[in-house]
Every structure is written in structure tokens, then in C-alpha cells.
Design an enzyme around this catalytic site. Structure first.
Site, PDB file in Angstrom:
ATOM      1  N   CYS A   1       0.799  -1.225   0.000  1.00 14.63           N
ATOM      2  CA  CYS A   1       0.000   0.000   0.000  1.00 14.63           C
ATOM      3  C   CYS A   1       0.830   1.271   0.000  1.00 14.63           C
ATOM      4  O   CYS A   1       0.531   2.224  -0.727  1.00 14.63           O
ATOM      5  CB  CYS A   1      -0.991  -0.014   1.155  1.00 14.63           C
ATOM      6  SG  CYS A   1      -0.268   0.139   2.803  1.00 14.63           S
TER       7      CYS A   1
ATOM      8  N   HIS B   1      -2.884   1.534   6.795  1.00 15.81           N
ATOM      9  CA  HIS B   1      -3.138   1.509   5.361  1.00 15.81           C
ATOM     10  C   HIS B   1      -2.838   2.900   4.825  1.00 15.81           C
ATOM     11  O   HIS B   1      -3.171   3.907   5.454  1.00 15.81           O
ATOM     12  CB  HIS B   1      -4.578   1.108   5.050  1.00 15.81           C
ATOM     13  CG  HIS B   1      -4.865   1.011   3.578  1.00 15.81           C
ATOM     14  ND1 HIS B   1      -4.012   0.398   2.697  1.00 15.81           N
ATOM     15  CD2 HIS B   1      -5.900   1.483   2.831  1.00 15.81           C
ATOM     16  CE1 HIS B   1      -4.518   0.471   1.474  1.00 15.81           C
ATOM     17  NE2 HIS B   1      -5.654   1.133   1.537  1.00 15.81           N
TER      18      HIS B   1
ATOM     19  N   ASP C   1      -7.128   5.885  -3.595  1.00 16.17           N
ATOM     20  CA  ASP C   1      -6.390   4.728  -3.095  1.00 16.17           C
ATOM     21  C   ASP C   1      -6.060   3.786  -4.246  1.00 16.17           C
ATOM     22  O   ASP C   1      -6.929   3.088  -4.766  1.00 16.17           O
ATOM     23  CB  ASP C   1      -7.228   3.993  -2.042  1.00 16.17           C
ATOM     24  CG  ASP C   1      -6.448   2.901  -1.336  1.00 16.17           C
ATOM     25  OD1 ASP C   1      -5.307   2.619  -1.757  1.00 16.17           O
ATOM     26  OD2 ASP C   1      -6.975   2.328  -0.368  1.00 16.17           O
TER      27      ASP C   1
END
Length: 684
Positions: A274, A332, A355
Site C-alpha cells: 500500500c 493503510h 487509493d
């Protein structure tokens, strides 16, 4: 009479790029921003330019789209159209003409071809006079990505170094990152990304037209950072096995990844997780002119069934079980981009969540956002794009269940754990900025590893939120765990009744990845405790380095759980703690003066002591955009307790705040040791 012939054209690269805040982005192309005029000087031969008989018409072409506009001596009547103004004075009856060209603040971005038509009786001539790259303009109030202050533009557009925040909410670890937007070829690679996207290949004309809108463009880029639907940049890998690729923990900057992608003819780079996806996207957005920052959400929920509930299961011995598709990531990382949201109406301009980590599909592709942070905070779950998904990431409830032989023995609810801290790099500082209140109606603050009295913060059981219990249970780490040292923690149990109790204490430790459930138990303890009426009993436990060393994974994360069972009533109370073990740091210091001067050679010293009980070997890599011409590598081999000392010379090539950082990647442990220092480089 002689013809008017174009001899030479100056695109005035240095002056234009200085006024457009694009210096260093490209050595191949003129780079300008929409909504801001740029100058072009035309040099003629044959005869003088005569405005009474000569007309100049420019053509700007983006792919197959083109716009024509004449050069005039009058100020433009409208800034909503392309226009060119001939500068008065020396341009009249001269062999050189300077023209100021303006692309409107809503123009599509990309690589334009600029042509000139000279209309003179009785002939006309056409010339291709060059190329220029048009970017978004955060300096222009009419642009939809406008930022009001220079310090914000400096941080979120121009800065090529920063920090990513990892670890856990109680032990936030900064990781230096070089965004690298000024490295040679990066701008051109970002433009290639747009051209090979599915949107462009499917309908290039529509794609070029839609590039005027940062909402559209951000979704294109977001999907292209991962390779799940296209020829994207990065392949994700959370298996822990990184053969035929690079472990995500070893990346330290975006430029290497983007260059590898381009050199491989746009085959995905192996591998990303991530923070790598987010950092690379941040680079691309800053290159294209959209203000961008990297954001970390600690205890981030992945709510697969969209019910705003994450269920976690433990057995009676405190072992966490794999019984749910939902998960909570210790951290995250995504990005926020700054833009107006005219598609949503008033009230949703500003930071937008995007994202690029492939978790769920959005509109059929693996991307997420742009979701307005204001919409997430105020629970506008009907908004596009993906607001409900991001809302769950920061607001879901956690239901913790103890099960045995298929039966539920205990259930508790925690409404505070998910999205406990959301942070990004502070403007002009290496410290994290808490932005939790922008996402949630809360007064959360950046937690410390210790409470106000200096004692470690404890994790308390939330069982009493659902069931009335006669036991109170808490657990606290005695200090921040450091690799190579013993982990010490304290368990406190309170008998809330006026009768004695005999308790079974079960403690379980499991190593884990940041985005998944723990692995098998590697350490456990089982004790029998006796409590008098209303007695409070404290026990201290230790996990030695030799007991956890081989079980640790790259992020140094551990899940620790305590179950206290009343042998009389069979009541069970659970408390858990997920924490990260801090790696030691590489110490970096400058020799000589405290300040550094551009183009003057300096030396830096790198020190690291092996704190482990075994020999360690690996490769030290030193980096510094604007300080070092290229990365410096050296092999390192250390016995237990041995000190590494490396001296490296560097010559700064640019003034400003720079970062010198180092990574020591071990070969015999899945571990990366880091160190960094900021360097203020003076011009003289």
C-alpha cells in the site's frame, strides 16, 4: 519584395519555466501551466515583420485535438479561450516578434505540438515550431486545483522528498521517501502513463478532452498505479515471498520504480504494497500539477460486506482465528489530492481520497476515489466515488468474539479502534500531522507511547460494552519494544466481586503482516491465578529476543492476546494488543560546519551497531536527491555488537532543504534498517 521567412524560434525555456514553477521537471520539453501566459520569440529573415500586411496564427495540437488562435496586439477579451498577444514596441516592424500565449485554466493537460502559420500577401507559410507540456496550475485561482498559499504549494506540489508513516497508532514510524519528480525522464514517463491507459486506448479523443478535469484524470492515474486491469506500474504482493522481484520494504523512492516500468516497455514492476502504491501515485500527481499528499490510516478496516462491522475471532486460549473475510490493517496508506468538486455541488471541494492499492473494484476497475474527505466526515454515503468504502475504513465497529467448539463464549464491541489515528506529513516539518478530525467527528490527538505520568499506555478490555463482567482486564507494554531486546508487558486483572476467584490466564503471541491475520502461535503462557474479593493482581511477562526473532516478518508486527477465565462461572474476558517492534536506526552526521553550501564538497558519517545476538550481513545504500549524483552502495558484515562506520562524500547541486538517507537491507533477516537527516543547502 522579399518573403517573410521564419528563421528561428526561442521557446525561452529558462524564463518560462521559472515563472511557471516548473524548473527541473524536464530537459527535453518546455513545461508550462495552464492559466498562466508563456512567451515565445520568433526570429525572421528576408524582411521585417509588418503587422499591416503580416498575420500570425498559432495552432496548438494535443494528439488529434487542435485549436487555432491568431496573434493580436490587443489584450485578450476573454481568458476562457486560447489567445496570443504580440508584445508591443520592438515587435513592430522588426525581425523578431515576441508573443505571449495563454492556455485557459480548464485546458486539457498533456504534450502539445505548437505550429505557426504566417499569412502574408500573396503567400502563406506553415512551421512546426516546437512542443510544450501543459500541466495543472495550483498557482492560478481559476484552476480547479488552486491552492491558496505558497507554503502549501511548496509542500504538496514542489517537494520531492517526504515521509510515509507506518507501524501502529501507538508507535508511529516515519519512513523517508524520495518522490523524485525532478529526475530525468520522470515527467515523460508520467505522460506515457496517460497514453497507455485503457481510457486513452479505448477512446483517445474523449480521453484528451476529459484531461481538463482533475477528477477524471485522478481516476485514470489511480487505476494505472496497479496492474490488475491494465499495463499499470506495480504488481502487488502480500505473500511474504518476493522471488523474481524486489520486496516492497526495500523501495525508497518512486523514480526507480517508474524508470523500471518504462525500461521494461511498461510491464509491471514487482512488487508493491500500500505505501509503495500511494507514494508512486503521489509522485505522478505532483508531476502533473495536482497537489497531493500521502496519508496513513492506522487500524484501517477492510469491510468486505459493507455492514460497517469487522468481526475478529479468538479461541479460548487467546489465539486469533481465520474465520472472517473482513480484516483490519494495522496501517493503510492512500493519497489525498486537492481539487474542486463541481460534479458534486458546493461543500465538497478540497482534499479527496484516492487509493491505488487494489482492494475493491470501483466502476469495474481497481481504483478508489476521489472521495471528498468532507463527505466522508459528514457521512454522505450517496456520493461518488467510493465514499461508503472509505467511510468504513475509518469508522467500522470491531466485534471481538471468543469461540470454542463452534460456540460463542464471549462477545465485545470496540467503536474506537478503527481509524484511531489518521496522519500525514506536516507542512515544512518531518513531524506527522494528525488529520483524524477531518475524517471523523472526534477530538483525537496523536498518541504517545506513554501516558502523562510516564507509564506505558495500556490496552483495556471492551467486554463490558456488551456484557456485564465480574472481571476487569488490561494489558500494557512496559516500554516500546526494540529489536534485539526482551519484550516486557504487564497484565492486570481485577476481581469486581465480594468473593474469591480462581482464574486461568492464557497468553498468546502471533507474528503478523500489517494487512492480514496473524500466523501460528509462536509463544504462549498458561497460569493459574487466585484472587481475593476485590483484589487487583498484576503479573509481568517477558518474551526474549531469541523467542521472537525468527518469527518476525518485515513490519515487525505482533498480535498479543490475554484471555482470563473464571473457573467457577466460566466467564471469559479478552484483551488484545497489536504492536510493532522498533528497529534500531542508522546515525547520520555531517563533518565540518553545521551548514552546507551548494557545489561545495562535504562528507557524511553513517554509524550503526549490530544489536542482535547473531552476525548480520547486507547492503548499505545511501541516497540524497540534489546531494548525490547517484546512489552509493557498500557491503556490510557485522558481528554481534560490532559497529559499522561509513564515510561518504557528496556535493550539493541545488539549494534548499534536502534529505540524506540510508537503508541497510540484511540478507539473513527480512529486515531493513534506516536512517535519515535533513540537510539545508545554502546557495552561497
Amino acid at each position: 519584395m522579399e518573403d517573410l521567412i521564419l528563421k528561428h524560434v526561442s521557446l525561452e525555456h529558462p524564463a518560462n519555466q521559472q515563472s511557471h514553477e516548473t524548473e527541473g521537471l524536464s530537459s527535453k520539453h518546455l513545461v508550462v501551466r495552464r492559466g498562466e501566459p508563456f512567451r515565445v520569440t520568433l526570429f525572421f529573415q528576408g524582411r521585417l515583420f509588418n503587422p499591416d500586411r503580416d498575420s500570425l496564427v498559432f495552432r496548438a495540437q494535443l494528439g488529434g485535438l487542435l485549436v487555432k488562435f491568431p496573434a493580436t496586439f490587443s489584450k485578450p477579451q476573454s481568458y476562457s479561450q486560447w489567445n496570443a498577444e504580440i508584445e508591443p514596441g520592438k515587435s513592430v516592424r522588426s525581425q523578431s516578434v515576441t508573443v505571449t500565449i495563454l492556455a485557459p485554466a480548464f485546458s486539457p493537460i498533456g504534450l502539445y505540438e505548437l505550429c505557426l502559420h504566417i499569412l502574408t500577401q500573396p503567400r502563406q507559410y506553415s512551421y512546426r515550431i516546437g512542443e510544450f507540456v501543459l500541466l495543472y496550475n495550483p498557482w492560478c485561482p481559476a484552476d480547479s486545483v488552486y491552492l491558496q498559499t505558497e507554503d502549501l504549494r511548496e509542500e504538496y506540489v514542489k517537494s520531492d522528498v517526504g515521509f510515509l508513516y507506518m507501524g501502529t497508532s501507538k508507535n508511529v514510524i516515519p519512513r523517508p521517501w524520495e518522490f523524485g519528480q525532478y529526475e530525468e525522464g520522470i515527467l515523460e514517463i508520467c505522460l506515457d502513463l496517460l497514453k497507455i491507459s485503457p481510457q486513452h486506448r479505448r477512446n483517445w479523443q474523449k480521453d484528451y478532452l476529459c484531461r481538463s478535469d482533475p477528477v477524471y484524470l485522478s481516476r485514470v492515474v489511480c487505476a494505472m498505479i496497479n496492474c490488475e486491469d491494465d499495463r499499470g506500474i506495480l504488481k502487488g504482493n502480500w505473500s511474504g515471498v518476493f522471488k523474481n522481484g524486489v520486496s516492497p520494504s526495500e523501495w525508497s523512492g518512486s523514480a526507480d520504480i517508474l524508470k523500471l516500468w518504462a525500461e521494461s516497455k511498461f510491464s509491471p514492476v514487482h512488487y508493491g504494497q500500500c505505501w509503495v502504491f500511494a507514494a508512486v501515485m503521489c509522485t505522478v500527481m505532483r508531476v502533473l500539477g495536482i497537489p497531493c499528499r500521502v496519508v496513513t490510516n492506522f487500524n484501517s478496516a477492510h469491510d468486505t460486506n459493507a455492514n460497517l462491522v469487522i468481526e475478529e475471532y479468538y479461541d479460548g486460549m487467546g489465539k486469533k482465528l481465520h474465520m472472517s473475510k473482513d480484516s483490519i490493517w494495522n496501517f493503510h496508506v492512500w493519497v489525498e489530492c486537492w481539487m474542486a468538486r463541481r460534479d458534486l455541488g458546493s461543500g465538497f471541494d478540497g482534499w479527496q481520497v484516492l487509493d491505488p492499492t487494489p482492494q475493491e473494484r470501483s466502476g469495474g476497475i481497481f481504483c478508489c476515489g476521489p472521495s471528498p474527505v468532507k463527505g466522508i466526515r459528514d457521512r454522505h454515503l450517496n456520493l461518488i466515488y467510493d465514499v461508503p468504502f472509505v467511510y468504513a475504513e475509518v469508522n467500522a465497529d470491531v466485534h471481538t468474539v471468543i469461540v470454542q467448539n463452534g460456540q460463542v463464549l464471549s462477545r465485545s464491541v470496540d467503536k474506537e479502534r478503527v481509524g484511531s489515528v489518521i496522519c500525514t506529513k506536516s507542512v515544512g516539518s518531518a513531524l506527522p500531522q494528525n488529520v483524524t478530525s477531518a475524517y471523523k467527528n472526534t477530538k483525537a490527538v496523536m498518541p504517545s507511547n506513554r501516558s502523562t505520568d510516564g507509564s506505558p499506555r495500556s490496552r483495556r478490555s471492551y467486554a463490558n460494552r456488551e456484557e456485564k463482567h465480574t472481571l476487569a482486564l488490561s494489558m500494557s507494554l512496559d516500554k516500546t519494544p526494540i529489536a534485539g531486546e526482551t519484550i516486557s508487558f504487564t497484565v492486570t486483572v481485577t476481581n469486581k466481586e465480594n468473593s474469591p476467584k480462581i482464574l486461568k490466564e492464557h497468553i498468546n503471541a502471533q507474528a503478523k503482516e500489517y494487512n492480514s491475520s496473524p500466523l501460528e502461535t509462536f509463544w504462549e503462557v498458561h497460569n493459574l491465578l487466585r484472587l481475593a474479593p476485590y483484589e487487583v493482581k498484576t503479573t509481568v511477562h517477558h518474551i526474549t529476543h531469541s523467542e521472537y526473532d525468527e518469527m518476525l516478518l518485515g513490519d515487525g508486527l505482533m498480535n498479543l492476546a490475554v484471555v482470563m477465565q473464571d473457573t467457577g462461572s466460566y466467564e471469559r474476558v479478552l484483551v488484545t494488543e497489536e504492536f510493532n517492534i522498533t528497529n534500531p536506526l542508522i546515525s547520520i552526521s555531517m563533518t565540518g560546519n553545521d551548514y552546507v553550501v551548494k557545489n561545495e564538497k562535504r562528507e557524511a558519517r553513517f554509524l550503526f551497531r549490530n544489536p542482535f545476538h547473531i552476525p548480520m550481513s547486507g547492503v548499505l545504500t545511501v541516497m540524497g536527491a540534489g546531494l548525490l549524483h547517484k546512489k552509493v552502495h557498500s557491503n556490510v558484515s557485522l558481528q554481534p555488537g560490532e559497529i559499522m562506520e561509513e564515510k561518504i562524500s557528496f556535493t550539493p547541486k541545488a539549494a534548499g532543504t534536502k534529505m540524506l538517507h540510508a537503508n541497510l537491507v540484511f540478507k539473513n533477516r527480512p529486515m531493513v534498517i534506516r536512517g535519515f537527516t535533513t540537510v539545508l543547502v545554502r546557495a552561497t
